[in-house]
Design a protein around this motif. Structure first.
Motif, PDB file in Angstrom:
ATOM      1  N   ASP A  21       0.819  -1.219   0.000  1.00 18.72           N
ATOM      2  CA  ASP A  21       0.000   0.000   0.000  1.00 18.72           C
ATOM      3  C   ASP A  21       0.852   1.269   0.000  1.00 18.72           C
ATOM      4  O   ASP A  21       0.637   2.183  -0.799  1.00 18.72           O
ATOM      5  N   ASP A  58      -8.844   5.694  -6.916  1.00 14.50           N
ATOM      6  CA  ASP A  58      -9.444   4.565  -6.198  1.00 14.50           C
ATOM      7  C   ASP A  58      -9.493   3.320  -7.077  1.00 14.50           C
ATOM      8  O   ASP A  58      -9.231   2.201  -6.612  1.00 14.50           O
ATOM      9  N   SER A 104      -6.111   1.751  -7.397  1.00 16.77           N
ATOM     10  CA  SER A 104      -5.678   1.136  -6.143  1.00 16.77           C
ATOM     11  C   SER A 104      -6.282  -0.244  -5.921  1.00 16.77           C
ATOM     12  O   SER A 104      -5.831  -0.979  -5.036  1.00 16.77           O
ATOM     13  N   VAL A 105      -7.280  -0.606  -6.700  1.00 15.00           N
ATOM     14  CA  VAL A 105      -7.844  -1.961  -6.603  1.00 15.00           C
ATOM     15  C   VAL A 105      -6.771  -3.013  -6.863  1.00 15.00           C
ATOM     16  O   VAL A 105      -6.826  -4.125  -6.336  1.00 15.00           O
ATOM     17  N   THR A 135      -3.813  -3.197  -5.731  1.00 10.85           N
ATOM     18  CA  THR A 135      -3.131  -3.591  -4.500  1.00 10.85           C
ATOM     19  C   THR A 135      -3.969  -4.600  -3.720  1.00 10.85           C
ATOM     20  O   THR A 135      -3.425  -5.509  -3.079  1.00 10.85           O
ATOM     21  N   ILE A 136      -5.261  -4.453  -3.770  1.00 11.26           N
ATOM     22  CA  ILE A 136      -6.148  -5.419  -3.115  1.00 11.26           C
ATOM     23  C   ILE A 136      -6.023  -6.784  -3.779  1.00 11.26           C
ATOM     24  O   ILE A 136      -5.926  -7.817  -3.109  1.00 11.26           O
ATOM     25  N   ARG A 137      -6.006  -6.771  -5.133  1.00  6.78           N
ATOM     26  CA  ARG A 137      -5.863  -8.038  -5.869  1.00  6.78           C
ATOM     27  C   ARG A 137      -4.535  -8.704  -5.528  1.00  6.78           C
ATOM     28  O   ARG A 137      -4.448  -9.927  -5.402  1.00  6.78           O
ATOM     29  N   LYS A 161      -2.747  -8.463  -2.702  1.00 13.07           N
ATOM     30  CA  LYS A 161      -2.751  -9.017  -1.340  1.00 13.07           C
ATOM     31  C   LYS A 161      -3.633 -10.261  -1.253  1.00 13.07           C
ATOM     32  O   LYS A 161      -3.297 -11.220  -0.545  1.00 13.07           O
ATOM     33  N   GLN A 162      -4.742 -10.248  -1.981  1.00 15.38           N
ATOM     34  CA  GLN A 162      -5.590 -11.445  -2.008  1.00 15.38           C
ATOM     35  C   GLN A 162      -4.849 -12.624  -2.617  1.00 15.38           C
ATOM     36  O   GLN A 162      -4.914 -13.752  -2.114  1.00 15.38           O
ATOM     37  N   GLY A 222      -1.048  -8.729  -8.990  1.00 13.84           N
ATOM     38  CA  GLY A 222      -1.266  -7.297  -8.809  1.00 13.84           C
ATOM     39  C   GLY A 222      -0.853  -6.506 -10.028  1.00 13.84           C
ATOM     40  O   GLY A 222      -1.559  -5.575 -10.457  1.00 13.84           O
TER      41      GLY A 222
END
Length: 430
Positions: free
Chosen positions: A39, A102, A105-106, A108-110, A112-113, A127
Motif C-alpha cells: 500500500d 481509487d 488502487s484496486v 493492491t487489493i488483488r 494481497k488477495q 497485482g
C-alpha cells in the motif's frame, strides 16, 4: 468478414497503441511496489501515475470523439455535431463514474488477495496484471464513452458494432448489430469491439453499405482449435451441426450443471416451443447422451432441435427468433405506452434526446437514475419502495399504504446508489 471503414480501423489501431502505453506504465509502476509494503509503496507513486493515466485517457477521449466524422465521410456522408464533447469533463471520473485513483488502487487489493492464496511471487504478478488490465480497460472504455457522446450529437446517426478478432463468443453474436444512440454498448472487461457510426436508417441499408458483420462468417474463419477456444468444445460442435449461434452462446449464461435455465421462462423461446419439457439440456449433455446412446449425426441433431438449438429459421446471422428489430425502449412496452413510445419516436426523428428523460435513456443511465431517485427519497425521509412512492414519481394511483422508511431500507438504497454510480450503470459479465 465485412470491411470496416478505414477510419474505424485506424481508430482501433491508435487505441491499441494507447493501451500498450498504459500496460507499459502499469508494469513500470509495479516494479517499484514493495511486497512488504504494498500500500505505502503504491500510494507513493499514485499521484504521478494518475497524471500519466489521465494524459492517455485525454488522448483516447479526443480520438474517440473525433473519428466518427471521418467514418461517416468514408461512407460518403457527413452529419455535423450539434455540440462538441467536453474532453476535460469526460475524463474527470472513470468511465464507471468513479475516482481514478481509487480504481487504480484496486490492484493492491488483488495483489494481497493473491499473496494469501498463492504466495508472494504469484501475488505480485497478479497485482501487476490487475493494474495493467484496469488501465487497458479504462483506455478502451474512455474512447468508447467519448464516441458515444459524439454519436448523440449527430442527428439521425446510429452505430454498428464491429469485431476485432480474436473475439469471444459473446461478442461474436453481437457483431454487426445496428444500434440507435439510446441502446447501450454491452461489453465485458477487456472487450475491444468498436462503434462504427452510420447514418443508415435500417438494417438492410447497413448491410448494403458493408457494415453488417456475420457471426457465422467469423466462426467459420476460425480453425477447429480456435473455435473450441472461443466458443467451447461442445458449443462449437453444435454450431457446426447447424445450431443457432445465439442460442448456443446464450445458453452458457444460465448454465447449472448439465442444464441451462436460458429460454425456460414463460416467455422464453425454448419454453414456448416445448411446453412439455421443464429442463433444457446444454450442448455438452446432448453430445454426451448421443455418444452414450449410440446416436448418429441426425439423431444428435434431433436432440439439438428438441432442446431449442436448431431452429426452424436456420442459421440466420440476424437471429432466427426475432431477427434484428427496433422497439420502443425498455419503458415503451412494445409501443403500448404512448408517452414513452412517442418520446423514443421524437428522439429518433430529431436525432437528439432530452437530457434526463427516462424514456430515452440507455439501460445503464436508467439504473443510475433510478438509484439516484431512490436515494433522494431516502434523504427526504421517505421509503422509495412503496406504491405511494410510485405515485409520487409517475402519478399512478397508490394501491398500498406508504410504509415508513426503516434504517435497513435506507442502508440498502444507499448501497445500491453507490454501486450503480461507481459502475456508471454498467453490468459487467465475466
Amino acid at each position: 468478414m465485412a470491411d470496416i471503414p478505414r477510419p474505424a480501423v485506424e481508430h482501433y489501431e491508435l487505441i491499441l497503441v494507447l493501451q500498450a502505453d498504459a500496460i507499459g506504465l502499469a508494469r513500470q509502476t509495479w516494479r517499484n511496489v514493495a511486497p512488504n509494503a504494498i500500500d505505502a509503496s503504491f500510494q507513493a507513486q499514485l499521484p504521478s501515475l494518475v497524471r500519466e493515466v489521465q494524459d492517455l485517457r485525454w488522448a483516447a477521449a479526443l480520438e474517440g470523439s473525433a473519428y466518427g466524422a471521418f467514418t461517416l465521410a468514408d461512407q460518403g456522408t457527413y452529419v455535423p455535431p450539434s455540440d462538441f464533447t467536453d474532453i476535460d469533463g469526460l475524463i474527470m471520473a472513470t468511465p464507471n463514474n468513479g475516482v481514478v485513483a481509487d480504481e487504480l488502487s484496486v490492484s493492491t487489493i488483488r495483489a494481497k488477495q493473491a499473496i494469501t492464496r498463492s504466495g508472494t511471487t504469484q501475488g505480485m504478478l497478479a497485482g501487476r496484471d490487475a493494474l495493467a488490465g484496469i488501465l487497458a480497460t479504462m483506455i478502451a472504455d474512455t474512447a468508447r464513452q467519448a464516441s458515444g457522446v459524439d454519436l448523440v450529437t449527430r442527428s439521425g446517426i446510429g452505430y454498428v458494432r464491429m469485431l476485432n478478432p480474436p473475439s469471444c463468443g459473446r461478442c461474436a453474436t453481437l457483431a454487426g448489430r445496428f444500434y440507435r444512440w439510446n441502446q447501450g454498448f454491452a461489453r465485458h472487461p477487456r472487450c475491444d469491439c468498436v462503434h462504427v457510426q452510420t447514418e443508415t436508417k435500417s438494417v438492410d441499408g447497413a448491410k448494403a453499405e458493408g457494415l453488417i458483420d456475420d457471426p457465422y462468417e467469423y466462426f467459420e474463419s476460425l480453425s477447429d482449435a480456435e473455435q473450441v477456444q472461443r466458443f467451447g468444445k461442445y458449443e462449437s460442435q453444435a454450431i457446426r451441426d447447424g445450431a443457432d449461434i445465439f442460442q448456443v452462446v446464450n445458453a452458457r449464461r444460465g448454465r447449472k450443471g448439465m442444464y441451462t435455465t436460458e429460454g425456460t421462462t414463460k416467455r422464453g423461446a425454448f419454453r414456448r416451443a416445448n411446453q412439455k419439457f421443464s429442463k433444457r439440456a446444454t450442448p455438452e449433455l446432448i453430445y454426451r447422451n448421443a455418444e452414450k446412446w449410440g446416436l448418429d449425426r441426425e439423431g444428435t441433431r434431433a436432440l439439438l432441435r428438441t432442446n431449442g438449438y436448431i431452429l426452424p429459421g436456420g442459421q440466420n446471422p440476424r437471429g432466427s427468433i426475432r431477427g434484428q428489430v427496433e422497439g420502443y425502449g425498455q419503458m415503451g412496452a412494445g409501443g403500448m405506452r404512448r408517452k414513452a413510445s412517442q418520446a423514443v419516436i421524437d428522439a429518433r426523428l430529431s436525432g437528439v434526446r432530452q437530457p434526463g428523460n427516462l424514456y430515452t435513456m440507455t439501460a445503464a443511465e436508467r439504473r443510475v437514475a433510478d438509484a439516484e431517485w431512490a436515494w433522494r427519497e431516502v434523504q427526504l425521509g421517505r421509503n422509495p419502495w412503496t406504491s405511494a412512492a410510485t405515485e409520487r414519481r409517475w402519478g399512478r394511483p397508490a394501491i398500498s399504504p406508504d410504509y415508513p422508511l426503516t434504517p435497513d431500507i435506507a442502508a440498502s438504497v444507499e448501497a445500491s446508489y453507490r454501486y450503480w454510480l461507481a459502475r456508471g450503470g454498467q453490468i459487467y459479465t465475466r
